[in-house]
Design a protein around this motif. Structure first.
Motif, PDB file in Angstrom:
ATOM      1  N   LEU A   1      48.693  49.606  38.091  1.00  0.00           N
ATOM      2  CA  LEU A   1      48.253  48.234  37.799  1.00  0.00           C
ATOM      3  C   LEU A   1      46.774  48.229  37.452  1.00  0.00           C
ATOM      4  CD1 LEU A   1      49.747  46.425  40.929  1.00  0.00           C
ATOM      5  CD2 LEU A   1      50.596  46.223  38.575  1.00  0.00           C
ATOM      6  N   VAL A   2      46.318  47.192  36.766  1.00  0.00           N
ATOM      7  CA  VAL A   2      44.870  47.006  36.680  1.00  0.00           C
ATOM      8  C   VAL A   2      44.446  46.388  38.014  1.00  0.00           C
ATOM      9  CG1 VAL A   2      44.712  46.800  34.182  1.00  0.00           C
ATOM     10  CG2 VAL A   2      45.100  44.743  35.554  1.00  0.00           C
ATOM     11  N   PRO A   3      43.209  46.678  38.487  1.00  0.00           N
ATOM     12  CA  PRO A   3      42.801  46.197  39.813  1.00  0.00           C
ATOM     13  C   PRO A   3      42.972  44.681  39.971  1.00  0.00           C
ATOM     14  CG  PRO A   3      41.162  47.732  38.947  1.00  0.00           C
ATOM     15  CD  PRO A   3      42.181  47.530  37.860  1.00  0.00           C
ATOM     16  N   ARG A   4      42.705  43.943  38.930  1.00  0.00           N
ATOM     17  CA  ARG A   4      42.778  42.488  39.041  1.00  0.00           C
ATOM     18  C   ARG A   4      44.212  42.021  39.366  1.00  0.00           C
ATOM     19  NH1 ARG A   4      39.723  37.556  38.243  1.00  0.00           N
ATOM     20  NH2 ARG A   4      41.291  36.132  39.030  1.00  0.00           N
ATOM     21  N   ALA A   5      45.182  42.731  38.801  1.00  0.00           N
ATOM     22  CA  ALA A   5      46.580  42.341  39.046  1.00  0.00           C
ATOM     23  C   ALA A   5      46.949  42.587  40.508  1.00  0.00           C
ATOM     24  CB  ALA A   5      47.511  43.110  38.116  1.00  0.00           C
ATOM     25  N   LEU A   6      46.508  43.726  41.036  1.00  0.00           N
ATOM     26  CA  LEU A   6      46.760  44.019  42.449  1.00  0.00           C
ATOM     27  C   LEU A   6      46.063  42.975  43.324  1.00  0.00           C
ATOM     28  CD1 LEU A   6      47.792  46.010  44.697  1.00  0.00           C
ATOM     29  CD2 LEU A   6      45.535  47.096  44.555  1.00  0.00           C
ATOM     30  N   ALA A   7      44.809  42.691  42.983  1.00  0.00           N
ATOM     31  CA  ALA A   7      44.023  41.734  43.770  1.00  0.00           C
ATOM     32  C   ALA A   7      44.673  40.354  43.766  1.00  0.00           C
ATOM     33  CB  ALA A   7      42.600  41.656  43.223  1.00  0.00           C
ATOM     34  N   ASP A   8      45.129  39.921  42.605  1.00  0.00           N
ATOM     35  CA  ASP A   8      45.738  38.588  42.509  1.00  0.00           C
ATOM     36  C   ASP A   8      46.975  38.498  43.402  1.00  0.00           C
ATOM     37  OD1 ASP A   8      43.875  37.700  40.726  1.00  0.00           O
ATOM     38  OD2 ASP A   8      45.173  37.835  38.953  1.00  0.00           O
ATOM     39  N   GLU A   9      47.810  39.521  43.317  1.00  0.00           N
ATOM     40  CA  GLU A   9      49.049  39.460  44.093  1.00  0.00           C
ATOM     41  C   GLU A   9      48.751  39.522  45.602  1.00  0.00           C
ATOM     42  OE1 GLU A   9      51.969  42.569  43.480  1.00  0.00           O
ATOM     43  OE2 GLU A   9      53.207  41.730  45.097  1.00  0.00           O
ATOM     44  N   MET A  10      47.958  40.520  46.000  1.00  0.00           N
ATOM     45  CA  MET A  10      47.735  40.726  47.433  1.00  0.00           C
ATOM     46  C   MET A  10      46.908  39.594  48.051  1.00  0.00           C
ATOM     47  SD  MET A  10      49.353  43.287  48.506  1.00  0.00           S
ATOM     48  CE  MET A  10      50.477  44.324  47.612  1.00  0.00           C
TER      49      MET A  10
ATOM     50  N   VAL B   1      36.355  38.021  43.178  1.00  0.00           N
ATOM     51  CA  VAL B   1      36.450  38.114  41.716  1.00  0.00           C
ATOM     52  C   VAL B   1      36.010  36.812  41.035  1.00  0.00           C
ATOM     53  CG1 VAL B   1      38.232  39.887  41.648  1.00  0.00           C
ATOM     54  CG2 VAL B   1      38.910  37.481  41.800  1.00  0.00           C
ATOM     55  N   GLU B   2      35.737  35.786  41.803  1.00  0.00           N
ATOM     56  CA  GLU B   2      35.339  34.510  41.204  1.00  0.00           C
ATOM     57  C   GLU B   2      34.003  34.647  40.470  1.00  0.00           C
ATOM     58  OE1 GLU B   2      35.158  31.519  44.280  1.00  0.00           O
ATOM     59  OE2 GLU B   2      37.132  32.095  45.041  1.00  0.00           O
ATOM     60  N   PRO B   3      33.895  34.020  39.285  1.00  0.00           N
ATOM     61  CA  PRO B   3      32.622  34.093  38.536  1.00  0.00           C
ATOM     62  C   PRO B   3      31.430  33.608  39.361  1.00  0.00           C
ATOM     63  CG  PRO B   3      34.333  33.041  37.208  1.00  0.00           C
ATOM     64  CD  PRO B   3      34.944  33.297  38.544  1.00  0.00           C
ATOM     65  N   GLU B   4      31.604  32.560  40.182  1.00  0.00           N
ATOM     66  CA  GLU B   4      30.424  32.104  40.939  1.00  0.00           C
ATOM     67  C   GLU B   4      29.990  33.139  41.958  1.00  0.00           C
ATOM     68  OE1 GLU B   4      33.347  30.331  40.621  1.00  0.00           O
ATOM     69  OE2 GLU B   4      33.419  28.732  42.100  1.00  0.00           O
ATOM     70  N   HIS B   5      30.932  33.960  42.390  1.00  0.00           N
ATOM     71  CA  HIS B   5      30.549  35.014  43.329  1.00  0.00           C
ATOM     72  C   HIS B   5      29.766  36.121  42.624  1.00  0.00           C
ATOM     73  CE1 HIS B   5      30.439  37.683  46.690  1.00  0.00           C
ATOM     74  NE2 HIS B   5      30.984  38.636  45.942  1.00  0.00           N
ATOM     75  N   HIS B   6      30.157  36.438  41.418  1.00  0.00           N
ATOM     76  CA  HIS B   6      29.379  37.427  40.647  1.00  0.00           C
ATOM     77  C   HIS B   6      27.959  36.914  40.448  1.00  0.00           C
ATOM     78  CE1 HIS B   6      32.634  40.237  38.862  1.00  0.00           C
ATOM     79  NE2 HIS B   6      33.049  39.702  39.995  1.00  0.00           N
ATOM     80  N   ARG B   7      27.865  35.641  40.138  1.00  0.00           N
ATOM     81  CA  ARG B   7      26.546  35.046  39.901  1.00  0.00           C
ATOM     82  C   ARG B   7      25.691  35.111  41.170  1.00  0.00           C
ATOM     83  NH1 ARG B   7      23.839  29.697  39.056  1.00  0.00           N
ATOM     84  NH2 ARG B   7      25.365  28.741  40.439  1.00  0.00           N
ATOM     85  N   ALA B   8      26.285  34.759  42.314  1.00  0.00           N
ATOM     86  CA  ALA B   8      25.519  34.766  43.567  1.00  0.00           C
ATOM     87  C   ALA B   8      25.088  36.194  43.914  1.00  0.00           C
ATOM     88  CB  ALA B   8      26.369  34.181  44.699  1.00  0.00           C
ATOM     89  N   SER B   9      25.983  37.163  43.729  1.00  0.00           N
ATOM     90  CA  SER B   9      25.656  38.549  44.065  1.00  0.00           C
ATOM     91  C   SER B   9      24.507  39.042  43.190  1.00  0.00           C
ATOM     92  CB  SER B   9      26.876  39.456  43.872  1.00  0.00           C
ATOM     93  OG  SER B   9      27.959  38.962  44.622  1.00  0.00           O
ATOM     94  N   GLN B  10      24.562  38.677  41.922  1.00  0.00           N
ATOM     95  CA  GLN B  10      23.482  39.104  41.020  1.00  0.00           C
ATOM     96  C   GLN B  10      22.164  38.416  41.375  1.00  0.00           C
ATOM     97  OE1 GLN B  10      25.601  38.377  37.357  1.00  0.00           O
ATOM     98  NE2 GLN B  10      26.265  40.529  37.207  1.00  0.00           N
TER      99      GLN B  10
END
Ligand code: MSP
Length: 519
Positions: free
Chosen positions: A65-74, A96-105
């Motif tokens: 699977l691509v990681p995102r697919a595993l993440a979505d399901e689990m 994986v949420e865009p706002e989380h990427h923004r906060a981490s950066q």
């Protein structure tokens, strides 16, 4: 109004399905959230899933699977578990949420601006299962001389270009922080962390270049953040960081990060150092709870003893499971569960004690008094009983719950329940029916008052069952809080309003143990 209360759980790795440990932490956090709300505090409660990193990337690859697919399901299974457990979170965050990427950066940029990040080469040990770096000296020897992490997981030698965080710079401030009373509980974990920090801190590798499943490092092609950097940032993301939102102003710093004992180092060393670097206020408390074992053993796929928490909910009911876990184990220590232990505890204390008290008292009120709640004169015995119930419900239980000593608070509650049952047996209201009906009324109405207090006090632990009792006795939702326990006029108001109750429905049925497991 008392201080706002921001409570978080660890965010779970969704590389597999939830297990009992995840359920335990969610339940404990939920008890705290409900307790604080009932204390009148504005609570924000956050939980979620930690979806980046090598562990997720490899698991996905294994499954094609691509990681995102595993993440979505689990991730959806963790959310479903929370719902089945009645977890009253305000925010379920996914990294994986865009706002989380923004906060981490944004946090990264702040640490960089403080001069705390530099490029170098990492050469050392890494455990993918722990997502953690280890020094040679920390490793232990496994079977056949294999090198293992202190958690017993495999480690691999890793060499790659990496950004580093100047952790060493914060050693003194971290020691001071760890010595601050209350910052890290329970006490025993504090000594362990103090020893770790006092032993000297090496700068921490905070980016990876050998895979790309993570939050991109700002202006640094090919680097994704070390998964713990972005994972810890989730606590900020959920409040809107880096924007100056209302939630941010109201709830940061966190009142309590609730985490398991295995990840205390990340929360009391790395996390505060990142925050110090970025110039942000530090969380007030980190509590490292113990592990839940299956008949004394850690659950693992190889032992074949992994239990799906959803199956436990189905079998025993959500409130029985919640009650058992909070009652059985002294919070902070490790504990064990088994179907027999759950059945025995819940039958003895909920079905036979509290349930029986509620059933017999309310049935007699319905049958012998036509369900009428009216003013009555108490005797000395009634006053003594109510004083003891009030003492447990208004005094001991809230006091111990505030200190996260749940099993102690529940025990005090249980003692009050026993006393009530003893009082019923001594007063024998069924016998008073013919000889002294006024006295019978006083006894039954004393029990009515006691039941209301007991149901209110235990409500954070067994919200569904407590509400079922409070519904049966007609206590309004707005009055289901601890302040109501101090309200001395509530009963008279109900009585004067001509309050009546109907016959009770069973709320605490006995649990059965299938014969095969009876041994
Ligand atoms: N993703 C990290 C946490 C990041 S927080 C910024 C992680 N995830 S985990 O899925 O492995 O664990 C989640 C939580 O469950 C941790 O607090 C961990 O200690 C807890 N538990 C895992 N197994 C447990 C038991 N058997 N018993 C009790 N809690 C345990 O670590």
């Amino acid at each position: 109004m008392a201080d706002p209360f921001y409570l978080t759980t660890a965010i779970n790795y969704p590389n597999g399905r939830p297990h009992i440990g995840h359920a335990y932490e969610a339940i404990a956090a939920d008890v705290i959230a409900r307790f604080q709300r009932m204390q009148g505090r504005a609570v924000r409660f956050q939980t979620g899933t930690d979806e980046h990193g090598l562990k997720m990337a490899r698991k996905a690859e294994e499954q094609g699977l691509v990681p995102r697919a595993l993440a979505d399901e689990m991730s959806s299974y963790f959310r479903a578990m929370d719902e089945a457990l009645d977890i009253s979170f305000d925010r379920f965050i996914r990294t994986v949420e865009p706002e989380h990427h923004r906060a981490s950066q944004a946090l990264w940029t702040a640490m960089n601006a403080a001069g705390d990040l530099y490029l170098d080469r990492y050469e050392g040990w890494y455990s993918v299962r722990d997502e953690a770096y280890y020094d040679e000296g920390e490793l232990v020897e496994g079977e056949g001389g294999a090198k293992l992490s202190p958690q017993g997981t495999p480690v691999e030698w890793t060499v790659e270009e990496s950004w580093f965080f100047r952790l060493s710079k914060y050693q003194d401030r971290l020691i001071e922080l760890l010595k601050t009373p209350g910052f890290l509980e329970p006490e025993s974990r504090r000594n362990e962390m103090l020893a770790f920090v006092s032993g000297g801190l090496r700068d921490l590798s905070v980016s990876r270049t050998s895979f790309d499943w993570g939050v991109p490092v700002p202006d640094s092609d090919g680097h994704v953040m070390y998964v713990w950097v972005d994972a810890l940032t989730n606590y900020l993301t959920g409040l809107g960081y880096p924007d100056d939102t209302e939630e941010w102003r109201k709830f940061w710093p966190a009142s309590l990060h609730l985490v398991g004992k295995d990840i205390v180092r990340f929360h009391t060393v790395y996390w505060p150092a990142f925050l110090m670097s970025a110039g942000l206020p530090l969380p007030r408390q980190v509590f490292g709870h113990g592990f839940i074992l299956n008949r004394g053993q850690k659950e693992s796929k190889s032992l074949g003893n992994v239990t799906d928490p959803m199956a436990l909910v189905e079998r025993f009911g959500v409130d029985n499971l919640r009650y058992f876990l909070m009652r059985e184990v002294a919070f902070g220590q490790d504990g064990s569960y088994s179907p027999e232990a759950i059945v025995n505890r819940c039958n003895a204390e909920l079905a036979n004690s509290f349930g029986n008290l509620v059933q017999r008292s309310l049935s007699m009120i319905a049958k012998n008094m036509d369900g009428t709640i009216e003013r009555f004169e108490t005797s000395e015995a009634d006053d003594a009983l109510l004083a003891q119930v009030a003492n447990a419900c208004r005094g001991e239980l809230p006091r111990t719950f505030e200190a996260l000593a749940f099993s102690q608070g529940i025990e005090a509650w249980m003692r009050a329940v026993y006393t009530c049952n003893q009082y019923v047996d001594e007063q024998a209201p069924w016998a008073l029916r013919k000889t002294d009906p006024e006295r019978m009324k006083a006894v039954l109405l004393t029990l009515f008052v006691a039941i209301r207090d007991l149901a209110l006090a235990i409500r954070p632990v067994v919200p569904g069952k407590a509400d079922a009792v409070l519904d049966m006795i007609g206590i309004a939702s707005a009055d289901r809080n601890y302040a109501a326990l101090a309200d001395t006029d509530w009963f008279v108001r109900l009585a004067d309003a001509g309050h009546r109750i109907g016959p009770p429905a069973p709320v605490f049925p006995r649990l059965e143990l299938p014969e095969a497991e009876d041994a």
